[in-house]
Motif scaffolding. Structure first.
Motif, PDB file in Angstrom:
ATOM      1  N   GLN A 237       0.829  -1.217   0.000  1.00 48.94           N
ATOM      2  CA  GLN A 237       0.000   0.000   0.000  1.00 48.94           C
ATOM      3  C   GLN A 237       0.863   1.267   0.000  1.00 48.94           C
ATOM      4  N   GLY A 238       1.896   1.263   0.850  1.00 52.73           N
ATOM      5  CA  GLY A 238       2.749   2.454   0.996  1.00 52.73           C
ATOM      6  C   GLY A 238       3.515   2.764  -0.283  1.00 52.73           C
ATOM      7  N   ILE A 239       4.117   1.735  -0.879  1.00 53.94           N
ATOM      8  CA  ILE A 239       4.905   1.940  -2.101  1.00 53.94           C
ATOM      9  C   ILE A 239       3.988   2.288  -3.275  1.00 53.94           C
ATOM     10  N   ALA A 240       2.795   1.668  -3.313  1.00 55.96           N
ATOM     11  CA  ALA A 240       1.852   1.965  -4.405  1.00 55.96           C
ATOM     12  C   ALA A 240       1.454   3.444  -4.383  1.00 55.96           C
ATOM     13  N   SER A 241       1.347   4.022  -3.187  1.00 55.49           N
ATOM     14  CA  SER A 241       0.957   5.441  -3.124  1.00 55.49           C
ATOM     15  C   SER A 241       2.065   6.326  -3.717  1.00 55.49           C
ATOM     16  N   ILE A 242       3.327   5.914  -3.573  1.00 55.81           N
ATOM     17  CA  ILE A 242       4.434   6.660  -4.205  1.00 55.81           C
ATOM     18  C   ILE A 242       4.328   6.523  -5.728  1.00 55.81           C
ATOM     19  N   ILE A 243       4.123   5.282  -6.188  1.00 59.96           N
ATOM     20  CA  ILE A 243       4.090   5.029  -7.643  1.00 59.96           C
ATOM     21  C   ILE A 243       2.922   5.766  -8.290  1.00 59.96           C
ATOM     22  N   ASN A 244       1.756   5.754  -7.642  1.00 64.48           N
ATOM     23  CA  ASN A 244       0.586   6.420  -8.236  1.00 64.48           C
ATOM     24  C   ASN A 244       0.812   7.922  -8.402  1.00 64.48           C
ATOM     25  N   ILE A 245       1.659   8.522  -7.585  1.00 66.90           N
ATOM     26  CA  ILE A 245       1.869   9.974  -7.698  1.00 66.90           C
ATOM     27  C   ILE A 245       3.033  10.337  -8.611  1.00 66.90           C
ATOM     28  N   ILE A 246       4.192   9.671  -8.415  1.00 70.07           N
ATOM     29  CA  ILE A 246       5.346  10.113  -9.235  1.00 70.07           C
ATOM     30  C   ILE A 246       5.747   9.111 -10.313  1.00 70.07           C
ATOM     31  N   ASP A 247       5.213   7.906 -10.257  1.00 67.15           N
ATOM     32  CA  ASP A 247       5.449   6.877 -11.279  1.00 67.15           C
ATOM     33  C   ASP A 247       6.938   6.740 -11.643  1.00 67.15           C
ATOM     34  N   PRO A 248       7.794   6.419 -10.672  1.00 70.14           N
ATOM     35  CA  PRO A 248       9.240   6.396 -10.929  1.00 70.14           C
ATOM     36  C   PRO A 248       9.677   5.189 -11.768  1.00 70.14           C
ATOM     37  N   ASN A 249      10.834   5.329 -12.440  1.00 75.75           N
ATOM     38  CA  ASN A 249      11.418   4.201 -13.165  1.00 75.75           C
ATOM     39  C   ASN A 249      12.000   3.188 -12.183  1.00 75.75           C
ATOM     40  N   VAL A 250      12.619   3.738 -11.107  1.00 70.84           N
ATOM     41  CA  VAL A 250      13.320   2.879 -10.149  1.00 70.84           C
ATOM     42  C   VAL A 250      12.986   3.327  -8.731  1.00 70.84           C
ATOM     43  N   ILE A 251      12.770   2.359  -7.830  1.00 68.22           N
ATOM     44  CA  ILE A 251      12.712   2.638  -6.391  1.00 68.22           C
ATOM     45  C   ILE A 251      13.796   1.787  -5.733  1.00 68.22           C
ATOM     46  N   VAL A 252      14.673   2.441  -4.972  1.00 70.84           N
ATOM     47  CA  VAL A 252      15.731   1.715  -4.247  1.00 70.84           C
ATOM     48  C   VAL A 252      15.351   1.698  -2.772  1.00 70.84           C
ATOM     49  N   ILE A 253      15.376   0.505  -2.166  1.00 75.02           N
ATOM     50  CA  ILE A 253      14.910   0.352  -0.782  1.00 75.02           C
ATOM     51  C   ILE A 253      16.107   0.220   0.160  1.00 75.02           C
ATOM     52  N   GLY A 254      16.429   1.276   0.892  1.00 72.80           N
ATOM     53  CA  GLY A 254      17.535   1.237   1.855  1.00 72.80           C
ATOM     54  C   GLY A 254      17.037   1.065   3.281  1.00 72.80           C
ATOM     55  N   GLY A 255      17.975   0.954   4.218  1.00 75.42           N
ATOM     56  CA  GLY A 255      17.625   0.767   5.631  1.00 75.42           C
ATOM     57  C   GLY A 255      17.482  -0.712   5.954  1.00 75.42           C
ATOM     58  N   GLY A 256      17.486  -1.026   7.253  1.00 80.02           N
ATOM     59  CA  GLY A 256      17.490  -2.424   7.700  1.00 80.02           C
ATOM     60  C   GLY A 256      16.319  -3.241   7.183  1.00 80.02           C
TER      61      GLY A 256
END
Ligand SMILES: [Zn+2]
Length: 303
Positions: A237-256
């Protein structure tokens, strides 16, 4: 000899790391040093330590810095020009960039650590290895806190409040409870490392690290499986809300939390179920630079 260099400082809670890299080939490192932050001794001491670190690196390289990029926790308020929201409390309310400019007598560019992470991964990390268009890259931090940074055509987008990318404080679900920011059910209260461990504890009555919970889930532990299923659902749900707004080519997931392998299987399925598109084309990747992203990103601020 005059070499064109980029200077970066990653100001952390316990350590300050500095780097000097080649401007033309930023993967070439001329110097990399670490010292203790000593935040418990107060803000003036932290400033002095940064100055000492820069001095040391100038001595090692034989070059004087002509501009310095700094990655810090928290946000530089666009109006007051003071830091806020830092988990290192001695920094809040301080005009760190102005104070460093006065101390070091060079231009200083300051950005939060999630933005530095995103910039480094966009230019030198996973996004470059992804073999795809990298015009829009979103860097996510999922660790003790949840944050992010947005890089478009190689440039950071800061936004009018200086909060672009701060998806960790979007509302996700009331079950997360009260967040330190004063709101209820922020993304950070559900899918940060401590939030996941807290949920498992509430289910099982036992305290375990996220790594252990992930491992227990793979071995059929009911409480762990419920915890991981909830993580995948809300990550989707959280990542989909990012994609629906900015529609990025790449998402890099950092942190533990980004090290949890099942995010890249079950988590991606949940993302697919929540985006406004029949197919998921955004590449969702682990970071390539590890702990180095912050300091490289700081140096890239002054490229
Ligand atoms: Zn919040």
């Amino acid at each position: 000899m005059t070499r064109k260099t980029l200077w970066g400082i990653d100001l952390g809670g316990t350590k300050i790391e500095g780097i000097v890299i080649d401007k033309e080939h930023p993967e070439n490192v001329f110097c990399r040093e670490r010292i203790q932050t000593e935040g418990e001794r107060g803000y003036e001491q932290v400033l002095e330590n940064i100055g000492r670190l820069i001095g040391k690196m100038q001595k090692i390289t034989g070059i004087s810095a002509d501009a310095i990029g700094i990655g810090t926790p928290g946000t530089l308020d666009s109006k007051s020009k003071k830091l806020r929201g830092c988990n290192s409390q001695h920094l809040n309310g301080k005009s760190l960039d102005q104070d460093l400019r006065a101390l070091l007598n060079v231009p200083v560019t300051l950005e939060n650590d999630a933005n530095c992470f995103a910039l480094a991964e966009a230019h030198l990390g996973s996004a470059q290895c992804a073999d795809s268009d990298t015009s829009v890259v979103f860097g996510v931090i999922m660790g003790t806190g949840v944050g992010g940074g947005l890089v478009v055509n190689g440039e950071l987008i800061s936004g009018v409040h200086g909060i672009a990318g701060e998806w960790g404080h979007n509302h996700l679900d009331d079950s997360g409870g009260l967040c330190y920011c004063g709101k209820v059910g922020c993304v950070e209260t559900i899918i940060s490392g401590p939030a996941i461990e807290k949920y498992y504890f509430e289910q099982s009555g036992t305290k375990h690290s996220l790594d252990k919970i992930s491992h227990l889930s793979e071995n059929g532990d009911d409480h762990a499986q419920r915890t991981m299923k909830r993580l995948h659902h809300f990550f989707g749900q959280g990542i989909a809300s990012i994609i629906n707004i900015i529609d990025p080519n790449v998402i890099v997931i950092g942190g533990g939390v980004g090290n949890v392998d099942s995010l890249y299987l079950e988590g991606l399925i949940a993302v697919s179920q929540h985006i406004f598109s029949p197919t998921l084309k955004t590449r969702i990747l682990k970071p390539a630079l590890g702990d180095s992203a912050g300091v490289f990103g700081a140096a890239l601020l002054v490229r």
